[in-house]
Design a protein around this motif. Structure first.
Motif, PDB file in Angstrom:
ATOM      1  N   PHE A   1      12.541  -7.746  -0.558  1.00 29.80           N
ATOM      2  CA  PHE A   1      12.079  -7.344   0.767  1.00 29.80           C
ATOM      3  C   PHE A   1      12.640  -8.224   1.876  1.00 29.80           C
TER       4      PHE A   1
ATOM      5  N   MET B   1      14.263  -7.610   9.035  1.00 26.09           N
ATOM      6  CA  MET B   1      12.896  -7.402   8.539  1.00 26.09           C
ATOM      7  C   MET B   1      12.161  -8.748   8.560  1.00 26.09           C
TER       8      MET B   1
ATOM      9  N   ALA C   1      -4.210  -0.043  -2.489  1.00 31.82           N
ATOM     10  CA  ALA C   1      -3.845   0.867  -1.404  1.00 31.82           C
ATOM     11  C   ALA C   1      -2.535   1.584  -1.738  1.00 31.82           C
TER      12      ALA C   1
ATOM     13  N   LEU D   1      -3.097   4.344  -4.137  1.00 31.25           N
ATOM     14  CA  LEU D   1      -3.731   5.529  -3.540  1.00 31.25           C
ATOM     15  C   LEU D   1      -2.738   6.403  -2.769  1.00 31.25           C
ATOM     16  N   THR D   2      -1.575   5.849  -2.431  1.00 34.41           N
ATOM     17  CA  THR D   2      -0.554   6.695  -1.805  1.00 34.41           C
ATOM     18  C   THR D   2       0.184   7.539  -2.837  1.00 34.41           C
TER      19      THR D   2
ATOM     20  N   ALA E   1       5.332  -5.314   1.200  1.00 32.81           N
ATOM     21  CA  ALA E   1       5.532  -4.128   2.028  1.00 32.81           C
ATOM     22  C   ALA E   1       4.421  -3.989   3.065  1.00 32.81           C
TER      23      ALA E   1
ATOM     24  N   LEU F   1       4.890  -4.134   7.166  1.00 34.06           N
ATOM     25  CA  LEU F   1       4.351  -3.070   8.022  1.00 34.06           C
ATOM     26  C   LEU F   1       3.462  -3.666   9.112  1.00 34.06           C
TER      27      LEU F   1
ATOM     28  N   ILE G   1       5.768  -5.516  11.680  1.00 30.35           N
ATOM     29  CA  ILE G   1       6.573  -4.582  12.480  1.00 30.35           C
ATOM     30  C   ILE G   1       5.672  -3.749  13.386  1.00 30.35           C
TER      31      ILE G   1
ATOM     32  N   PHE H   1      12.653   0.008  10.060  1.00 30.51           N
ATOM     33  CA  PHE H   1      12.648  -0.227   8.620  1.00 30.51           C
ATOM     34  C   PHE H   1      14.031  -0.029   7.989  1.00 30.51           C
TER      35      PHE H   1
ATOM     36  N   LEU I   1       5.492  11.197  -0.606  1.00 29.09           N
ATOM     37  CA  LEU I   1       4.381  10.544   0.080  1.00 29.09           C
ATOM     38  C   LEU I   1       3.947  11.354   1.295  1.00 29.09           C
TER      39      LEU I   1
ATOM     40  N   ARG J   1      -2.081   9.858   4.100  1.00 29.18           N
ATOM     41  CA  ARG J   1      -2.536   9.010   3.002  1.00 29.18           C
ATOM     42  C   ARG J   1      -1.946   7.599   3.120  1.00 29.18           C
ATOM     43  N   CYS J   2      -0.687   7.504   3.506  1.00 35.71           N
ATOM     44  CA  CYS J   2      -0.088   6.172   3.652  1.00 35.71           C
ATOM     45  C   CYS J   2      -0.772   5.383   4.765  1.00 35.71           C
TER      46      CYS J   2
ATOM     47  N   ALA K   1      -4.190   4.247   3.527  1.00 35.56           N
ATOM     48  CA  ALA K   1      -4.023   3.151   2.578  1.00 35.56           C
ATOM     49  C   ALA K   1      -3.700   1.857   3.318  1.00 35.56           C
ATOM     50  N   ALA K   2      -2.829   1.930   4.296  1.00 38.57           N
ATOM     51  CA  ALA K   2      -2.491   0.727   5.077  1.00 38.57           C
ATOM     52  C   ALA K   2      -3.723   0.194   5.795  1.00 38.57           C
TER      53      ALA K   2
ATOM     54  N   ALA L   1       3.432   7.445  18.351  1.00 41.42           N
ATOM     55  CA  ALA L   1       4.036   6.168  17.973  1.00 41.42           C
ATOM     56  C   ALA L   1       4.291   5.271  19.174  1.00 41.42           C
TER      57      ALA L   1
ATOM     58  N   GLN M   1       5.374   4.707  10.372  1.00 40.27           N
ATOM     59  CA  GLN M   1       5.731   3.387   9.855  1.00 40.27           C
ATOM     60  C   GLN M   1       5.006   3.089   8.538  1.00 40.27           C
ATOM     61  N   ALA M   2       3.744   3.489   8.452  1.00 39.73           N
ATOM     62  CA  ALA M   2       3.011   3.262   7.201  1.00 39.73           C
ATOM     63  C   ALA M   2       3.690   3.977   6.043  1.00 39.73           C
TER      64      ALA M   2
ATOM     65  N   ALA N   1       7.021   2.135   5.056  1.00 38.39           N
ATOM     66  CA  ALA N   1       6.796   0.951   4.213  1.00 38.39           C
ATOM     67  C   ALA N   1       6.394   1.358   2.797  1.00 38.39           C
ATOM     68  N   ALA N   2       5.528   2.367   2.683  1.00 35.11           N
ATOM     69  CA  ALA N   2       5.088   2.795   1.354  1.00 35.11           C
ATOM     70  C   ALA N   2       6.244   3.377   0.552  1.00 35.11           C
TER      71      ALA N   2
ATOM     72  N   GLN O   1       9.485   2.633   0.953  1.00 37.38           N
ATOM     73  CA  GLN O   1      10.384   1.543   0.551  1.00 37.38           C
ATOM     74  C   GLN O   1       9.814   0.804  -0.656  1.00 37.38           C
ATOM     75  N   LEU O   2       8.509   0.568  -0.640  1.00 38.52           N
ATOM     76  CA  LEU O   2       7.880  -0.077  -1.793  1.00 38.52           C
ATOM     77  C   LEU O   2       8.096   0.757  -3.056  1.00 38.52           C
TER      78      LEU O   2
END
Lengths: 224, 224, 224, 224, 224, 224
Positions: free
Chosen positions: C27, C32, C104, C107-108, C208, C212, C215, D27, D96, D100-101, D104-105, D185, D204-205, D208-209, D211-212
């Motif tokens: 990461f 970043m 979290a 859950l995604t 991650a 987020l 950023i 990102f 995704l 939901r993302c 979760a964030a 945004a 953005q959420a 990040a999700a 990319q993870l």
């Protein structure tokens, strides 16, 4: 035979310790497990448990005290149950948290309870305890006093605020009131009158729960 | 001054009433509210509360008894809390159900409890009580003994079955055991040894909760 | 401009810290927020967070470290999120717990997750975190490795046990696997292959989430 | 090597697509999976997803797009997660949903979140997503903007309304704010300032999700 | 006066449509709202709703059918309730889903239900419906038949499998059985005998719910 | 062949019984199970079920009535479902409670329901029924009429109050209205107009549910 129940006040306020001792004194009767109240040493605990940082910090001195002081059961004498899980790892005797005991007592009386909190800072900690008990959804409301300490400890000054909080909780659907701080024991009658509801005082709730735990573990007598 | 806590066994079994009296006797101490145990008259209650029909039927005689017998608090002496809501409408004193008190006591000790039931017929009633408390999700298991009455009331015969039930509940994740019937008070030690867990006996749990309710309502003393 | 994300390993194991650093290294990219990993001093933390007592004890050194070390965000580098609430009171920057971030992330991806735990001792702490997130009911299973440390840290030895745990979680209804310890990062592929499911590695999930958070707080650029 | 994350805006608004691209641009960094944003063809999607009928209708063109466009992961670029379950059946890569993302964030930052919605019509869809995640009970409030599109897309005009919604959510107990539409945004700073809370922007959420998810699946590197 | 209840089978199987018609025929009585069953045109629907993609795809043709066909109420004739929310936006008449109706009927009979599913692929869709009703926790089990279509549609062949599924659900705590597919209507007696429990057939459950909705909306008669 | 559905009004009000009979009359059609309404004898039931004590007391006469009167199904004709569990133990035919049937019907129409109650005294009983169904969390509101009986039974007088209650429930998020008392059947149209929502009348909801139960148990016909 020693059936001492040790209440450990995790702050260093002598006034607070004295208040707890007074609140539980009615439970000291011949033949019943005897409640004793002590507090952390001045260099071990904070004057009051106000922040999450305080809440974490007292776990270690609580553990050391329990290791040092033999007892039939222990009560952590603060209504946010700090260090409870840690304390349970250093003894095989029952360790009880005052808030959990108060909530449990409330559930014997009604379905929905309201909590009069000390300051807004303690709500999150008490919610966590409710989550661990699985009963967060039964809290009808949580109303903080947010009074300066000199008002809170005055025998008369906080009564109007406590009464107002109790009336609001009753209006929000509470069927029983929990006093969310060990320092409100003298105001049970005010809370009861203002709300028209049963009132749970947490020091006493913990005293009763601890006596039950100790008497329930008198096994030889029961099986003889 | 009368601080009598009246435990009303809603069945007509003298053996059952005697067992309750024995279980709560440790809580009768000078200065503490005094527990007295009685039972319904032979033409008012069933020999045991086995069915839902029994459960409903005892509500009315319980109400009449409470109207007739003054007390500082009442305990309904059956671990499915029959008539609790009706009883609460005929007095302004606290009325407690043994099962709710036992569950509340369990929640002061751990997160997940297991119940040793009397017969499969009582599970649904105890589930309803858990629902009304909001904690059905915290029951790790419910295991009935389903023994003939002559075995159940023998001082030794049911021990193997109780031990087996407790071991199974522990394996299913229970962290504390509730004895789900007033007739198992003599087997606390067996249950504790088999499970390695704290054991809650419901007669005693109700005794402690009722003493707390009565002491907590001694308002003049607290506010003086 | 400093956009450092500080990962603080609350134990004193250099191997553990190196493993976290390796897991999050992907990461670290130009532009970043940059992840840096450190650990508590030898006299401040335990070799590993095994007990509830350890869990409470590291809160205070974590707070002191955060007060001392400026950063754009902090990650508590242990998958039971010790001291999280305390740490959040000593900075206004985001503080993240690895376990919450992993849950979290799960859950995604799916509705029901399974957790491969380090030892049975950590289950209760992870359950508490799930309760605070409100998602305890979505855990399909929790299976501990319970391996000796020398096996766990071997690059190959624990693979059979991890694979077995993942297969069992899949059979129990898990739709995504969470590795419940920072020391399993090298075994993501094993877990994925054994279960046929997505696998969440908590160090990466926290990386991650922290990027987020940083950023997302670059406000001037967004509103310009 | 292709590590493309494809964000598919399921409406046909070029302005909306451009807004998403801007939101996720931070990102795109060397070595990180690269985000690309596209939209449905004019004859495949609606100008905006306003009704449940729109929500269902875009599932099929989303599936066809995913079948046609190879990627390492996909993001459905609308904050009601339309077609998510269908899309997951046509690829074995992660798919995704932005809402939901974002939820979760939010759960990595606090216990209770508030959502600023686009129109009252989307509340029910977002509630369903919360139900599927199991966290409906953690929503402190849902406040719609209900602004005309020309106001909403103005860079300044909607700010007062967004600020008002955020203040109301904070008053209702939200501890973190979710912007419930991809078109807000540019207003993260306004929301943050008005509420005093962390703000989650869903594009953005999701970035990040995703990319993870992609980095977490780089298995050979991890196990080498 | 037209009190037509239109059941729209969202697949194109004439055998399926005929089976629904037979199942609901008992509800067509003089003076009661009349049930009529139709199906999507061959170019509008799939032969069966097997995947999530099918589930989304039929929403639009269902909406067009409802817009074209006037009725007093509509039933979506598939036990995963596809397109329900969309259909409700194109008419102000009641639109009912068969699965929700079956679950509701089960809740009038007992606390815990079990579902006999068609294939494992439909479980997730039915769980979502349970989540939207808030009763996911009341499902004691979900057991799929997973039989080839030629076996399933045989009048005798699937009986052994249905009986086995029902016995397993009863053992898992179900107190009432829901047949989770419109094609099992002929096997109600087998399911009832195997389980010893009440059995809910979803076509009939929806017929009764729709008649109630139509009769309940005969407002002038009621207020006259 | 006798397919009688017996509705037993557990109070002794002839006006109430007549109202129930009128409300369910639309469901008596050739070929459908036939609804008959009776009431408890004057020395068996109260004039109205107002208190918890009344609620318990009618269980026994309901059981005796069911034992005496053969029927294909039974409906307990009071919207707090008194004696339901007891009644189910004295017959193997379906026994239905009006409130549970109304709630189930509401769940076929929307996610969140509001209840117009008769007096504040019945809320707790209806909450218990919701808890036993597992859907307490779906109640958007409960608003009592609290009108004198002579107003309530007037054909016009209670309309303003009913309309007001329905508007308030709609404002609180109800998507469907349940009339929480058997005596409001004539006011369905008022409730519907005031709220703009579907309205569930509990006598009719129980009639439909009972017909479904009886028709669903016509097993030979289905398996022939």
């Amino acid at each position: 035979m020693s059936e001492r129940i040790l209440v450990i006040n995790p702050n260093t306020s002598h006034a607070c310790t004295a208040g707890i001792a007074e609140a539980v004194s009615s439970f000291n009767a011949p033949g019943m497990p005897r409640l004793e109240v002590m507090q952390l040493a001045d260099d071990e605990g904070p004057p009051a448990i106000v922040t999450w940082r305080d809440w974490f910090a007292v776990a270690e001195p609580l553990c050391r005290t329990i290791e040092r002081e033999a007892a039939a059961a222990y009560i952590i004498g603060c209504v946010s149950d700090p260090g409870l899980e840690a304390a349970r790892t250093v003894t095989d005797r029952p360790v009880l948290g005052m808030f959990r005991c108060a909530v449990a007592a409330a559930l014997t009386r009604a379905e929905r309870f309201g909590v009069v909190g000390f300051t807004w800072r303690s709500e999150q900690r008490q919610r966590r305890a409710l989550q661990s008990m699985g009963v967060e959804g039964r809290m009808a409301g949580w109303v903080p006093l947010d009074l300066p300490m000199e008002v809170l400890t005055d025998p008369v000054a906080p009564q109007a605020r406590i009464a107002e909080a109790c009336r609001r909780l009753a209006a929000d659907g509470a069927e029983v009131i929990i006093l969310g701080c060990a320092g409100m024991a003298r105001h049970v009658a005010v809370a009861a009158e203002a709300s028209g509801l049963p009132v749970i005082e947490p020091c006493q709730a913990a005293a009763a729960a601890a006596q039950l735990a100790v008497i329930g573990a008198r096994q030889p007598a029961l099986t003889a």
